[in-house]
Design an enzyme around this catalytic site. Structure first.
Site, PDB file in Angstrom:
ATOM      1  CD  GLU A  96      -8.467  -2.357   1.868  1.00  0.00           C
ATOM      2  OE1 GLU A  96      -8.902  -3.153   2.726  1.00  0.00           O
ATOM      3  OE2 GLU A  96      -9.667  -1.549   1.434  1.00  0.00           O
ATOM      4  CB  CYS A 118     -11.413  -0.297   3.402  1.00  0.00           C
ATOM      5  SG  CYS A 118     -12.358  -0.318   1.826  1.00  0.00           S
ATOM      6  CE  LYS A 120     -10.491  -4.217   5.909  1.00  0.00           C
ATOM      7  NZ  LYS A 120     -11.186  -4.234   4.284  1.00  0.00           N
TER       8      LYS A 120
END
Length: 263
Positions: free
Chosen positions: A46, A149, A115
């Site tokens: 990431e 994540c 995200k």
């Protein structure tokens, strides 16, 4: 062929230094490709371009992801390899998004996922804009999903991707100490409950007071860890049998046995 060969670039990231990080990534990509059995898919962590240099993120972010997309697309086409390009700080219409790109063997962009869940402990919500669509694509014809994540703490998201047919789930991350047990447990749970292959690529190194532990992993649909990194930079490799996904789903038919009318 159901066997898919993976290479995970568990790299250090220097916050606020995109040029340095691009150079490091290029070096690791060359290492990953110059092996006897070339990988089918290469995966990054990431925010590998900027790290969590959030106070300067508007100045550091890649405008429209142009530099990243051009570089990775050319690499994929030259080497006939799929790339799940982790995620980058991506400047779009004056907003910065934490964006994952995926490319096929011809260099075509197959996924662009922002995200969804922004991590308050790192102040992401103060500097970044969250996404509003799922990360769905295919790799060599295999239905695939991607999250980033903190997204793995929301089981509904991974389940939605599995219900849509995903057999693979990619998870680029910058997941730090002291939450190693959370990382290993959550990833294994996502693999077991969704009967899918989970491919997680975490960074290593230090950024300010935060230490990132790596432990990138490939987990099969039984929840068995096929490969797991340590806390140093490394290129991890694994071969996954995608036919095992169908075998596990047939043996324990959790999707057929769901009772969504009750929960």
């Amino acid at each position: 062929m159901s066997l898919l060969h993976l290479a995970l670039l568990q790299m250090d990231v220097v916050a606020g230094e995109p040029d340095h990080n691009f150079t490091k990534l290029e070096q690791m990509l060359q290492q990953a490709i110059q092996v006897e059995r070339k990988p089918d898919v290469i995966v990054f962590p990431e925010l590998w371009n900027t790290g969590f240099s959030l106070t300067d993120i508007h100045a550091l972010a890649d405008p429209e992801g142009e530099r990243t997309r051009s570089f990775i697309a050319e690499f994929c086409a030259r080497h006939s390899v799929n790339v799940v390009a982790g995620s980058i700080a991506n400047l779009v219409n004056g907003e910065v998004r934490n964006t994952l790109y995926a490319f096929d063997r011809s260099g075509q962009l197959t996924a662009e996922y922002d995200k969804i869940h922004l991590f308050r402990l790192m102040d992401e919500e103060k500097y970044l804009t969250g996404g509003d669509r799922l990360g769905r694509f295919e790799i060599d014809g295999v239905p695939t999903g991607a999250v980033i994540c903190y997204d793995i703490r929301f089981p509904e998201l991974s389940r939605r991707l599995a219900l849509d047919g995903a057999k693979l789930l990619f998870v680029p991350a910058q997941w730090p100490h002291p939450r190693l047990n959370h990382w290993r447990t959550l990833l294994t749970a996502r693999a077991i409950e969704n009967q899918m292959v989970v491919v997680s690529c975490n960074r290593v190194g230090q950024s300010g007071d935060t230490s990132f532990f790596g432990h990138s992993m490939v987990i099969d649909p039984w929840g068995e860890i096929l490969v797991e990194g340590g806390e140093e930079e490394a290129i991890l490799t694994a071969a996954v049998d995608l036919a095992e996904v169908d075998r596990v789903r047939a043996k324990i038919p959790v999707f057929k046995d769901r009772r969504p009318n009750l929960y």
